[in-house]
Design a protein around this motif. Sequence first.
Motif, PDB file in Angstrom:
ATOM      1  N   PRO A  10      45.346  72.358 -49.183  1.00 53.49           N
ATOM      2  CA  PRO A  10      45.630  70.905 -49.477  1.00 53.49           C
ATOM      3  C   PRO A  10      45.655  70.366 -50.588  1.00 53.49           C
ATOM      4  O   PRO A  10      46.061  69.379 -51.001  1.00 53.49           O
ATOM      5  CB  PRO A  10      44.065  70.416 -48.635  1.00 53.49           C
ATOM      6  CG  PRO A  10      43.821  71.452 -47.816  1.00 53.49           C
ATOM      7  CD  PRO A  10      44.032  72.857 -48.669  1.00 53.49           C
ATOM      8  N   LEU A  42      48.901  71.965 -33.912  1.00 55.47           N
ATOM      9  CA  LEU A  42      48.651  71.319 -34.824  1.00 55.47           C
ATOM     10  C   LEU A  42      47.296  72.033 -35.587  1.00 55.47           C
ATOM     11  O   LEU A  42      47.335  72.359 -36.791  1.00 55.47           O
ATOM     12  CB  LEU A  42      48.069  69.818 -34.786  1.00 55.47           C
ATOM     13  CG  LEU A  42      47.651  69.006 -35.790  1.00 55.47           C
ATOM     14  CD1 LEU A  42      48.756  68.931 -37.133  1.00 55.47           C
ATOM     15  CD2 LEU A  42      47.157  67.722 -35.469  1.00 55.47           C
ATOM     16  N   LEU A  43      46.296  72.234 -34.832  1.00 51.36           N
ATOM     17  CA  LEU A  43      45.411  73.277 -35.298  1.00 51.36           C
ATOM     18  C   LEU A  43      45.729  74.357 -35.809  1.00 51.36           C
ATOM     19  O   LEU A  43      45.042  74.832 -37.143  1.00 51.36           O
ATOM     20  CB  LEU A  43      44.168  73.101 -34.176  1.00 51.36           C
ATOM     21  CG  LEU A  43      43.453  71.912 -33.852  1.00 51.36           C
ATOM     22  CD1 LEU A  43      42.677  72.375 -32.688  1.00 51.36           C
ATOM     23  CD2 LEU A  43      42.500  71.260 -34.790  1.00 51.36           C
ATOM     24  N   GLN A  45      48.450  75.121 -36.890  1.00 51.17           N
ATOM     25  CA  GLN A  45      49.410  74.815 -38.384  1.00 51.17           C
ATOM     26  C   GLN A  45      48.443  74.861 -39.561  1.00 51.17           C
ATOM     27  O   GLN A  45      48.577  75.426 -40.672  1.00 51.17           O
ATOM     28  CB  GLN A  45      50.216  73.859 -38.155  1.00 51.17           C
ATOM     29  CG  GLN A  45      51.332  73.603 -39.336  1.00 51.17           C
ATOM     30  CD  GLN A  45      52.301  72.332 -39.150  1.00 51.17           C
ATOM     31  OE1 GLN A  45      52.219  71.865 -38.026  1.00 51.17           O
ATOM     32  NE2 GLN A  45      52.941  72.198 -40.073  1.00 51.17           N
ATOM     33  N   VAL A  46      47.420  73.797 -39.264  1.00 47.64           N
ATOM     34  CA  VAL A  46      46.295  73.569 -40.324  1.00 47.64           C
ATOM     35  C   VAL A  46      45.749  74.898 -40.887  1.00 47.64           C
ATOM     36  O   VAL A  46      45.596  75.157 -42.064  1.00 47.64           O
ATOM     37  CB  VAL A  46      45.597  72.717 -39.776  1.00 47.64           C
ATOM     38  CG1 VAL A  46      44.170  72.449 -40.778  1.00 47.64           C
ATOM     39  CG2 VAL A  46      46.238  71.267 -39.758  1.00 47.64           C
ATOM     40  N   PHE A 134      42.889  67.631 -40.927  1.00 47.98           N
ATOM     41  CA  PHE A 134      43.609  68.015 -42.115  1.00 47.98           C
ATOM     42  C   PHE A 134      42.681  68.126 -43.345  1.00 47.98           C
ATOM     43  O   PHE A 134      42.927  69.002 -44.091  1.00 47.98           O
ATOM     44  CB  PHE A 134      44.918  67.008 -42.426  1.00 47.98           C
ATOM     45  CG  PHE A 134      46.035  67.226 -41.526  1.00 47.98           C
ATOM     46  CD1 PHE A 134      46.865  67.981 -41.721  1.00 47.98           C
ATOM     47  CD2 PHE A 134      46.375  66.041 -40.616  1.00 47.98           C
ATOM     48  CE1 PHE A 134      47.862  68.411 -40.823  1.00 47.98           C
ATOM     49  CE2 PHE A 134      47.259  66.072 -39.970  1.00 47.98           C
ATOM     50  CZ  PHE A 134      48.124  67.204 -39.908  1.00 47.98           C
ATOM     51  N   ARG A 135      41.750  67.302 -43.492  1.00 49.60           N
ATOM     52  CA  ARG A 135      40.829  66.930 -44.691  1.00 49.60           C
ATOM     53  C   ARG A 135      39.461  67.939 -44.340  1.00 49.60           C
ATOM     54  O   ARG A 135      39.160  68.398 -45.227  1.00 49.60           O
ATOM     55  CB  ARG A 135      40.574  65.689 -44.902  1.00 49.60           C
ATOM     56  CG  ARG A 135      39.804  65.237 -46.178  1.00 49.60           C
ATOM     57  CD  ARG A 135      39.654  63.831 -46.561  1.00 49.60           C
ATOM     58  NE  ARG A 135      38.801  63.265 -45.354  1.00 49.60           N
ATOM     59  CZ  ARG A 135      39.207  62.342 -44.293  1.00 49.60           C
ATOM     60  NH1 ARG A 135      40.578  62.061 -44.461  1.00 49.60           N
ATOM     61  NH2 ARG A 135      38.619  61.762 -43.418  1.00 49.60           N
ATOM     62  N   TYR A 138      38.901  72.864 -42.388  1.00 45.58           N
ATOM     63  CA  TYR A 138      38.649  74.169 -42.963  1.00 45.58           C
ATOM     64  C   TYR A 138      37.075  74.199 -43.674  1.00 45.58           C
ATOM     65  O   TYR A 138      36.458  74.947 -43.558  1.00 45.58           O
ATOM     66  CB  TYR A 138      39.501  74.250 -44.300  1.00 45.58           C
ATOM     67  CG  TYR A 138      39.405  75.646 -44.897  1.00 45.58           C
ATOM     68  CD1 TYR A 138      39.677  77.004 -44.471  1.00 45.58           C
ATOM     69  CD2 TYR A 138      39.077  75.698 -46.157  1.00 45.58           C
ATOM     70  CE1 TYR A 138      39.284  78.192 -45.045  1.00 45.58           C
ATOM     71  CE2 TYR A 138      38.826  76.844 -46.860  1.00 45.58           C
ATOM     72  CZ  TYR A 138      39.134  77.994 -46.378  1.00 45.58           C
ATOM     73  OH  TYR A 138      38.779  79.182 -47.022  1.00 45.58           O
TER      74      TYR A 138
END
Length: 166
Positions: A10, A42-43, A45-46, A134-135, A138
């Motif tokens: 990120p 989406l998960l 890809q992140v 996204f934030r 992780y």
Amino acid sequence: MVSFRYLDPPFEGLSHVVQTPKLFHSMSNILLVDDHPVMRALLRQVLEAYPDIVIVAEAEDGEEAVRLATKFQPDVAIIDLHLPRLSGVQATKLIRLQSPCTAIIGLTAGEPDDREMEIISAGASAVLNKADVFRELYPSILKAVRLAAFYPARLNKAASDCNAGS
């Protein structure tokens, strides 16, 4: 302690030198559980942006989540609270019994409700809103892995030997 360099996706372009115990250099195996294929994509890809994350399996309902967690014994299962066949709470309870070394992160799409506390009571280490993946995903995985590594008995009494092979 060893030093290594990493790029946090990120914040690409900002490299850091980190002192970390050898325990945290291993890959984290992840089980993704959501009934919506677009959300699972989406998960995925992140998380694929992180070289220390391996997605070992994906499930679209609670029963499949329990079966795959039992089979693969992932480090972390990321579980939607609202699933068909078994709810996220029910799946969490069964996964904690059958795969006690697996940390659980719950996912919710709406406003906070009683299910968030239910999944925490069932053994999840965190609950994230899907809008924040996204934030927050992780860092939440890293925290869950650290918590499981240092306090396995807190997560589940049967997990006291989770780090025996580490």
